[in-house]
Motif scaffolding. Sequence first.
Motif, PDB file in Angstrom:
ATOM      1  N   UNK A 139       0.858  -1.184   0.000  1.00 42.88           N
ATOM      2  CA  UNK A 139       0.000   0.000   0.000  1.00 42.88           C
ATOM      3  C   UNK A 139       0.893   1.233   0.000  1.00 42.88           C
ATOM      4  N   UNK A 140       0.366   2.322  -0.511  1.00 38.32           N
ATOM      5  CA  UNK A 140       0.997   3.625  -0.361  1.00 38.32           C
ATOM      6  C   UNK A 140      -0.004   4.513   0.373  1.00 38.32           C
ATOM      7  N   UNK A 141       0.395   5.030   1.517  1.00 38.01           N
ATOM      8  CA  UNK A 141      -0.477   5.834   2.374  1.00 38.01           C
ATOM      9  C   UNK A 141       0.004   7.277   2.322  1.00 38.01           C
ATOM     10  N   UNK A 142      -0.744   8.125   1.619  1.00 38.39           N
ATOM     11  CA  UNK A 142      -0.359   9.527   1.478  1.00 38.39           C
ATOM     12  C   UNK A 142      -0.826  10.292   2.703  1.00 38.39           C
ATOM     13  N   UNK A 143       0.125  10.710   3.528  1.00 38.30           N
ATOM     14  CA  UNK A 143      -0.195  11.366   4.786  1.00 38.30           C
ATOM     15  C   UNK A 143      -0.481  12.855   4.581  1.00 38.30           C
ATOM     16  N   UNK A 144      -1.338  13.380   5.450  1.00 41.84           N
ATOM     17  CA  UNK A 144      -1.638  14.812   5.499  1.00 41.84           C
ATOM     18  C   UNK A 144      -2.121  15.354   4.159  1.00 41.84           C
ATOM     19  N   UNK A 156       0.917  13.676  -7.709  1.00 41.19           N
ATOM     20  CA  UNK A 156       1.286  12.487  -6.936  1.00 41.19           C
ATOM     21  C   UNK A 156       0.375  11.317  -7.276  1.00 41.19           C
ATOM     22  N   UNK A 157      -0.923  11.569  -7.341  1.00 40.57           N
ATOM     23  CA  UNK A 157      -1.882  10.512  -7.666  1.00 40.57           C
ATOM     24  C   UNK A 157      -1.628   9.962  -9.066  1.00 40.57           C
ATOM     25  N   UNK A 158      -1.332  10.840 -10.002  1.00 39.81           N
ATOM     26  CA  UNK A 158      -1.054  10.395 -11.376  1.00 39.81           C
ATOM     27  C   UNK A 158       0.208   9.542 -11.425  1.00 39.81           C
ATOM     28  N   UNK A 159       1.173   9.894 -10.603  1.00 40.48           N
ATOM     29  CA  UNK A 159       2.404   9.107 -10.519  1.00 40.48           C
ATOM     30  C   UNK A 159       2.116   7.729  -9.929  1.00 40.48           C
ATOM     31  N   UNK A 164       2.749   0.095 -11.149  1.00 39.33           N
ATOM     32  CA  UNK A 164       2.082  -1.209 -11.087  1.00 39.33           C
ATOM     33  C   UNK A 164       2.298  -1.909  -9.747  1.00 39.33           C
ATOM     34  N   UNK A 165       3.349  -1.515  -9.027  1.00 36.69           N
ATOM     35  CA  UNK A 165       3.683  -2.196  -7.774  1.00 36.69           C
ATOM     36  C   UNK A 165       2.732  -1.848  -6.628  1.00 36.69           C
ATOM     37  N   UNK A 166       1.944  -0.803  -6.780  1.00 35.44           N
ATOM     38  CA  UNK A 166       1.040  -0.362  -5.721  1.00 35.44           C
ATOM     39  C   UNK A 166      -0.262  -1.155  -5.799  1.00 35.44           C
ATOM     40  N   UNK A 167      -0.562  -1.916  -4.747  1.00 35.15           N
ATOM     41  CA  UNK A 167      -1.818  -2.672  -4.702  1.00 35.15           C
ATOM     42  C   UNK A 167      -2.967  -1.831  -4.174  1.00 35.15           C
ATOM     43  N   UNK A 168      -2.702  -1.009  -3.153  1.00 34.56           N
ATOM     44  CA  UNK A 168      -3.741  -0.163  -2.561  1.00 34.56           C
ATOM     45  C   UNK A 168      -3.210   1.253  -2.373  1.00 34.56           C
ATOM     46  N   UNK A 169      -4.042   2.215  -2.717  1.00 24.71           N
ATOM     47  CA  UNK A 169      -3.769   3.620  -2.484  1.00 24.71           C
ATOM     48  C   UNK A 169      -4.674   4.094  -1.346  1.00 24.71           C
ATOM     49  N   UNK A 170      -4.069   4.670  -0.316  1.00 27.79           N
ATOM     50  CA  UNK A 170      -4.818   5.051   0.877  1.00 27.79           C
ATOM     51  C   UNK A 170      -5.128   6.537   0.936  1.00 27.79           C
ATOM     52  N   UNK A 171      -6.394   6.843   1.209  1.00 27.21           N
ATOM     53  CA  UNK A 171      -6.781   8.172   1.664  1.00 27.21           C
ATOM     54  C   UNK A 171      -6.605   8.179   3.179  1.00 27.21           C
ATOM     55  N   UNK A 197      -6.202   2.116  -9.253  1.00 29.44           N
ATOM     56  CA  UNK A 197      -5.839   1.647  -7.921  1.00 29.44           C
ATOM     57  C   UNK A 197      -7.055   1.343  -7.041  1.00 29.44           C
ATOM     58  N   UNK A 198      -6.973   0.197  -6.357  1.00 29.91           N
ATOM     59  CA  UNK A 198      -7.930  -0.084  -5.283  1.00 29.91           C
ATOM     60  C   UNK A 198      -7.629   0.862  -4.130  1.00 29.91           C
ATOM     61  N   UNK A 199      -8.680   1.273  -3.421  1.00 34.61           N
ATOM     62  CA  UNK A 199      -8.515   2.304  -2.401  1.00 34.61           C
ATOM     63  C   UNK A 199      -8.686   1.764  -0.990  1.00 34.61           C
TER      64      UNK A 199
END
Length: 317
Positions: A139-144, A156-159, A164-171, A197-199
């Motif tokens: 997962x990648x967890x974008x803080x703040x 950042x989101x477009x990047x 492909x390595x990111x399975x989950x993108x976190x709000x 991305x799955x969220x």
Amino acid sequence: MYREEIKVLDCTVRDGGLINNYHFTDDFVKAVYRATCDSGIDIMEIGKKLCVSEEYTREKYGKWNFCDEDDIKSIVDSYECEKPPMLAVMYDVDRVDVSALLPAEQSVVGMVRTACYVADIDKGLDLVKRSKDLGYQTTINIMACSAAIETELIETLQQIDKADEVDYLYLVDSFGAFYSEQITSYLQLYKKHAPSKALGFHAHNNQQLAFSNTQQVIIDGVNLLDATINGIGRGAGNCNLELLLNFLKNPKFDVRPIYKAIQESLVPLRQEIEWGFNDIYGISGHLNQHPRDAMKHRANPEIRDNCYDFLLDATND
């Protein structure tokens, strides 16, 4: 609300450890593991994976800040579980040594979560790639994100969408600042600019909205949900796991082991450390501020309940 594809991630030890520098006893961590096993939780985040240094020592920061494989195995081996949760650890950018991470096939850990700010997305995605190369879910967890400049967040989101390595993108509602309509707005932004991305969602309870905002993301289609037993976590804490399981009405979950852990392990812990909503954290959430100042204020017994003074100081800065 029942939706079969929803998964629940317990981060009691990892987020709760921010309160006491991860100095949980083995018995406490075992109790949490046993509760997640018996309640059917999908994923348990057992701590961070920092590298030991002169600044970050096990003695000062606690072993669940480092999650050595042997320490984790001792927890897993303490309880036989027919269907155990996947175990996860969290990376903080610039505080990890990926070379020390075993290949997933040799580890009891199955997921590596990388937390980073918008400004550090290149470093964050590098950690994600190196974790994925070793066979872990990621997962990648974008803080703040509530404090990020929108154009930079979009970039950042477009990047992330191209990774492909990111399975989950976190709000992540790092400051507990979001209201439900903002949750929906940010999720629309995430879906528009990272549609592949799955969220996931991670809430903080500064304004007593962690549970309701988690309900909102479910309505908006998010399927990976973070929560902690009794809402334990930094400052005002997180979404309460027991409330979330009650709400989901999924027969695979059994909330009774969670309440057992609350009664036997969390209630006694409340005599030692504090978490949960109070007006100091409510102010910091309303002002969309990092809770570090609120936590410092609460730690001073002479002024800890002086919410009016805290508000004046916070708004005069």
